[in-house]
Design a protein around this motif. Sequence first.
Motif, PDB file in Angstrom:
ATOM      1  N   ILE A  66       0.749  -1.352   0.022  1.00 32.90           N
ATOM      2  CA  ILE A  66      -0.005  -0.024   0.093  1.00 32.90           C
ATOM      3  C   ILE A  66       0.841   1.364  -0.164  1.00 32.90           C
ATOM      4  O   ILE A  66       0.427   2.387  -0.078  1.00 32.90           O
ATOM      5  CB  ILE A  66      -1.029   0.071   1.270  1.00 32.90           C
ATOM      6  CG1 ILE A  66      -0.382   0.195   2.538  1.00 32.90           C
ATOM      7  CG2 ILE A  66      -1.836  -1.151   1.198  1.00 32.90           C
ATOM      8  CD1 ILE A  66      -1.036   0.536   3.650  1.00 32.90           C
ATOM      9  N   SER A  67       2.215   1.193  -0.109  1.00 26.21           N
ATOM     10  CA  SER A  67       3.149   2.112   0.160  1.00 26.21           C
ATOM     11  C   SER A  67       3.702   3.041  -1.150  1.00 26.21           C
ATOM     12  O   SER A  67       3.904   4.011  -1.102  1.00 26.21           O
ATOM     13  CB  SER A  67       4.038   1.804   1.194  1.00 26.21           C
ATOM     14  OG  SER A  67       4.912   0.966   0.708  1.00 26.21           O
ATOM     15  N   GLY A  68       3.678   2.038  -1.951  1.00 27.57           N
ATOM     16  CA  GLY A  68       4.477   2.272  -3.222  1.00 27.57           C
ATOM     17  C   GLY A  68       3.525   2.526  -4.657  1.00 27.57           C
ATOM     18  O   GLY A  68       4.319   2.187  -5.703  1.00 27.57           O
ATOM     19  N   ARG A  69       2.320   2.760  -4.366  1.00 24.49           N
ATOM     20  CA  ARG A  69       1.125   2.372  -5.363  1.00 24.49           C
ATOM     21  C   ARG A  69       0.998   3.896  -6.041  1.00 24.49           C
ATOM     22  O   ARG A  69       1.437   4.801  -5.451  1.00 24.49           O
ATOM     23  CB  ARG A  69       0.139   1.918  -4.738  1.00 24.49           C
ATOM     24  CG  ARG A  69       0.012   0.585  -3.983  1.00 24.49           C
ATOM     25  CD  ARG A  69       0.724  -0.432  -4.787  1.00 24.49           C
ATOM     26  NE  ARG A  69       0.215  -0.920  -5.842  1.00 24.49           N
ATOM     27  CZ  ARG A  69      -0.800  -1.921  -5.922  1.00 24.49           C
ATOM     28  NH1 ARG A  69      -1.096  -2.657  -4.884  1.00 24.49           N
ATOM     29  NH2 ARG A  69      -1.352  -2.238  -7.112  1.00 24.49           N
ATOM     30  N   THR A  70       0.558   3.698  -7.208  1.00 23.70           N
ATOM     31  CA  THR A  70      -0.069   4.956  -7.927  1.00 23.70           C
ATOM     32  C   THR A  70      -1.674   4.625  -7.908  1.00 23.70           C
ATOM     33  O   THR A  70      -1.894   3.597  -8.754  1.00 23.70           O
ATOM     34  CB  THR A  70       0.519   5.288  -9.169  1.00 23.70           C
ATOM     35  OG1 THR A  70       1.944   5.308  -8.819  1.00 23.70           O
ATOM     36  CG2 THR A  70       0.088   6.332  -9.696  1.00 23.70           C
ATOM     37  N   ALA A 104      -2.236   7.545   0.887  1.00 25.02           N
ATOM     38  CA  ALA A 104      -1.204   8.761   0.656  1.00 25.02           C
ATOM     39  C   ALA A 104      -0.476   8.765   1.874  1.00 25.02           C
ATOM     40  O   ALA A 104       0.894   8.977   1.785  1.00 25.02           O
ATOM     41  CB  ALA A 104      -1.881  10.031   0.449  1.00 25.02           C
ATOM     42  N   ALA A 105      -0.707   8.539   2.963  1.00 25.65           N
ATOM     43  CA  ALA A 105      -0.106   8.725   4.135  1.00 25.65           C
ATOM     44  C   ALA A 105       0.900   7.468   4.312  1.00 25.65           C
ATOM     45  O   ALA A 105       2.038   7.678   4.923  1.00 25.65           O
ATOM     46  CB  ALA A 105      -1.061   8.502   5.575  1.00 25.65           C
ATOM     47  N   ALA A 106       0.713   6.476   3.774  1.00 31.24           N
ATOM     48  CA  ALA A 106       1.610   5.166   3.421  1.00 31.24           C
ATOM     49  C   ALA A 106       2.571   5.411   2.730  1.00 31.24           C
ATOM     50  O   ALA A 106       3.628   4.582   2.286  1.00 31.24           O
ATOM     51  CB  ALA A 106       0.643   3.902   3.485  1.00 31.24           C
ATOM     52  N   GLY A 107       2.578   6.372   1.781  1.00 34.43           N
ATOM     53  CA  GLY A 107       3.636   6.814   0.660  1.00 34.43           C
ATOM     54  C   GLY A 107       3.260   6.725  -0.587  1.00 34.43           C
ATOM     55  O   GLY A 107       3.993   6.978  -1.635  1.00 34.43           O
ATOM     56  N   SER A 108       1.894   6.325  -0.871  1.00 38.05           N
ATOM     57  CA  SER A 108       1.438   6.041  -2.327  1.00 38.05           C
ATOM     58  C   SER A 108       1.101   7.553  -2.877  1.00 38.05           C
ATOM     59  O   SER A 108       0.725   8.180  -2.041  1.00 38.05           O
ATOM     60  CB  SER A 108       0.216   5.268  -2.500  1.00 38.05           C
ATOM     61  OG  SER A 108       0.747   3.769  -2.137  1.00 38.05           O
ATOM     62  N   THR A 109       1.074   7.539  -4.187  1.00 41.46           N
ATOM     63  CA  THR A 109       0.561   8.430  -5.002  1.00 41.46           C
ATOM     64  C   THR A 109      -0.824   8.446  -5.324  1.00 41.46           C
ATOM     65  O   THR A 109      -1.262   7.297  -5.890  1.00 41.46           O
ATOM     66  CB  THR A 109       1.419   8.709  -6.257  1.00 41.46           C
ATOM     67  OG1 THR A 109       2.624   8.819  -6.058  1.00 41.46           O
ATOM     68  CG2 THR A 109       0.917   9.968  -7.285  1.00 41.46           C
ATOM     69  N   VAL A 110      -1.721   9.321  -4.987  1.00 39.53           N
ATOM     70  CA  VAL A 110      -3.262   9.069  -4.993  1.00 39.53           C
ATOM     71  C   VAL A 110      -4.047  10.075  -5.688  1.00 39.53           C
ATOM     72  O   VAL A 110      -3.674  11.249  -5.358  1.00 39.53           O
ATOM     73  CB  VAL A 110      -3.943   8.817  -3.732  1.00 39.53           C
ATOM     74  CG1 VAL A 110      -5.133   8.699  -3.494  1.00 39.53           C
ATOM     75  CG2 VAL A 110      -2.940   7.726  -2.745  1.00 39.53           C
ATOM     76  N   VAL A 111      -4.617   9.593  -6.512  1.00 38.87           N
ATOM     77  CA  VAL A 111      -5.731  10.719  -7.308  1.00 38.87           C
ATOM     78  C   VAL A 111      -7.139  10.280  -6.814  1.00 38.87           C
ATOM     79  O   VAL A 111      -7.344   8.924  -6.982  1.00 38.87           O
ATOM     80  CB  VAL A 111      -5.566  10.580  -8.658  1.00 38.87           C
ATOM     81  CG1 VAL A 111      -6.610  11.520  -9.332  1.00 38.87           C
ATOM     82  CG2 VAL A 111      -4.190  10.782  -9.200  1.00 38.87           C
ATOM     83  N   VAL A 112      -7.984  10.979  -6.399  1.00 31.24           N
ATOM     84  CA  VAL A 112      -9.373  10.894  -6.027  1.00 31.24           C
ATOM     85  C   VAL A 112     -10.149  11.361  -7.066  1.00 31.24           C
ATOM     86  O   VAL A 112      -9.956  12.489  -7.626  1.00 31.24           O
ATOM     87  CB  VAL A 112      -9.939  11.276  -4.691  1.00 31.24           C
ATOM     88  CG1 VAL A 112      -9.026  10.741  -3.674  1.00 31.24           C
ATOM     89  CG2 VAL A 112      -9.623  13.007  -4.644  1.00 31.24           C
TER      90      VAL A 112
END
Length: 246
Positions: free
Chosen positions: A3-7, A26-34
């Motif tokens: 869950i940390s290096g995802r887009t 996002a807090a775990a380090g992933s890039t997130v678009v909502v």
Amino acid sequence: MDISGRTVLMVGGTAGIGLALARRFAAAGSTVVVGGRSTDRVEDLETVRIDVTDAGSVLAARDEVLAKHPDLDLVVTMSGVMLLEDLRDPAHGEQAETTVAVNLLGTIRVIDAFTPHLIGRGSGDILTVTSGIGFVPFPLMATYGATKAGVHSYTESLRAHLAGTGVGVTELIPPAVANAGQQRLNPNALPMDGFLDEVLGLLQQDPTPAEIVVEAAQYLRRAGRNGTYADLLAARSKPLEQLPGR
Ligand SMILES: NC(=O)c1ccc[n+]([C@@H]2O[C@H](COP(=O)([O-])OP(=O)(O)OC[C@H]3O[C@@H](n4cnc5c(N)ncnc54)[C@H](OP(=O)(O)O)[C@@H]3O)[C@@H](O)[C@H]2O)c1
């Protein structure tokens, strides 16, 4: 699942569970678009405008997201509406059509928009979202339950279709969780934070379970096989007495 290096694209991420889960990624380090129709509600994450009832909007959102994030590797189909219906009044048809358009067809449209990209990269995940109500109806929300049972079935077929492509398919099956509406209607809804702690724990198991079912949803998920289904359905039919004329 990492869950940390995802887009991540969280469609239906502008409110409720989707927004809270997006923030956890996002807090775990992933890039997130909502994504959603009301992107102005979100200030702390990248957003994309998307109406899942509109095929053109879904494709435009896909193009926008993939242009900025060619490494997109997780798509979540969180968009959903929960509408009350009185099936003795044919006027409920309007709620039924909206519910099918968002929950079922919307899910299929979003998945169709992104499967070529995910299959092309040879890895990634699709996370669909159903509900405990997909497994034991709550008759006040008849079409809602029908669409969630439909998304469950569709998810199982999708997993079979994508076997061997490197794309994983996971189903999130929430019980009642305290979003803004649930907090008003259902005092027993699970607090969001505890729900998400459990969800993230399950998602990070290796291998990722095909179904993410927190403890509070197990009684609904298992009802069909443990003999409790009829009693649960009868209890969940009681609120129909509150409808006008009953
Ligand atoms: N909360 C619960 O108790 C519960 C229980 C079981 C399952 N679920 C499922 O979990 C998911 C999230 O529920 P929630 O409680 O967090 O709901 P919510 O707070 O009402 O949020 C719903 C999300 O869906 C989006 N959405 C609705 N119509 C859309 C459309 N036409 N196009 C694109 N996005 C749309 C909304 O975005 P915009 O308004 O910005 O478009 C919003 O981001 C749903 O699929 C729901 O069925 C929830």
